[in-house]
Design a protein around this motif. Sequence first.
Motif, short mmCIF file in Angstrom:
data_model
loop_
_atom_site.label_atom_id
_atom_site.label_comp_id
_atom_site.label_asym_id
_atom_site.label_seq_id
_atom_site.Cartn_x
_atom_site.Cartn_y
_atom_site.Cartn_z
N PHE A 189 -26.84 48.11 58.12
CA PHE A 189 -25.47 48.62 58.25
C PHE A 189 -25.04 49.37 57.00
CE2 PHE A 189 -21.03 47.75 57.10
CZ PHE A 189 -20.34 48.32 58.18
N SER A 190 -25.40 48.85 55.83
CA SER A 190 -24.91 49.40 54.56
C SER A 190 -25.58 50.71 54.17
CB SER A 190 -25.12 48.38 53.44
OG SER A 190 -26.49 48.19 53.17
N GLN A 191 -26.68 51.07 54.82
CA GLN A 191 -27.46 52.23 54.38
C GLN A 191 -26.68 53.54 54.45
OE1 GLN A 191 -31.11 52.17 56.63
NE2 GLN A 191 -32.00 50.52 55.41
N ASP A 192 -25.85 53.71 55.47
CA ASP A 192 -25.13 54.97 55.61
C ASP A 192 -23.63 54.80 55.41
OD1 ASP A 192 -24.59 53.57 57.90
OD2 ASP A 192 -24.96 55.23 59.28
N LYS A 193 -23.25 53.73 54.71
CA LYS A 193 -21.83 53.48 54.45
C LYS A 193 -21.58 53.53 52.95
CE LYS A 193 -21.02 52.18 58.83
NZ LYS A 193 -22.40 52.16 59.33
N SER A 233 -17.00 44.41 60.36
CA SER A 233 -17.41 45.35 59.31
C SER A 233 -17.23 46.79 59.76
CB SER A 233 -18.88 45.10 58.92
OG SER A 233 -19.05 43.81 58.41
N ASN A 234 -17.64 47.08 60.99
CA ASN A 234 -17.46 48.43 61.52
C ASN A 234 -15.98 48.79 61.65
OD1 ASN A 234 -19.99 49.96 62.33
ND2 ASN A 234 -20.47 47.94 63.19
N LEU A 235 -15.18 47.83 62.09
CA LEU A 235 -13.75 48.09 62.27
C LEU A 235 -13.03 48.24 60.93
CD1 LEU A 235 -13.16 45.66 65.24
CD2 LEU A 235 -13.06 48.16 65.33
N ILE A 236 -13.44 47.49 59.93
CA ILE A 236 -12.88 47.65 58.59
C ILE A 236 -13.16 49.06 58.07
CG2 ILE A 236 -13.23 46.98 56.16
CD1 ILE A 236 -13.43 44.07 57.18
#
Length: 203
Positions: free
Chosen positions: A93-97, A65-68
């Motif tokens: 993870f999704s909070q600041d993306k 997910s981070n690499l995507i």
Amino acid sequence: MDKLKIENFNLKFDIKNKDLLVWNNEIIMSRTEEDYFKKMFIILEKLNLCANSILEIGFGLGISSNLIQKHLLPTKHHIVEIEANIFKDLLVFSQDKSGVVATLGDWRLTDLPEKEYDFIFHDAYDYGAISEYAKFSYDDHYLIFSKILKDDGVICHPHFGDGPVRDVPGFKTTIVERLKVSPITMWDQSICEDAAIVLRRKC
């Protein structure tokens, strides 16, 4: 088994930390996969694939997910995770993306829009009977993919080892590159140092 248990579940992990997920004495994911994934997404970025709308199946430790996010820069990044505790990590993870959409559930039973995704990354762990996995064959997965993938979209999934990659009806399979990678600890504690980057396109 009722519908709720089929769609998602809450497991007691043997080990769950930032580097390792172990359940039922099997490694679901470990940080040892990171070197392979880093190499994979650097190469995928260079291919200039259309990746505005991405579906990722399985969050795990969040490595892919981070690499995507870093290499493919999607406008929409839809991540489906079946396990409730891992899903909590996905929510963090999704909070600041921007553009990340998190869904708890079994992707095969989720109402996904047709011809929505440019790129599908599939790295889901097989939880066996508790996820009713036996009801869905490998080819069944690709029947679902064919409905939700755009006509010019691509599917990518990890391939561990140096063995052949099976063909799937209705898709053209391309091995982009075979790689030597840092030792990966597999689900059964065996070690893998060979991997491949595999893409599938509708044909």
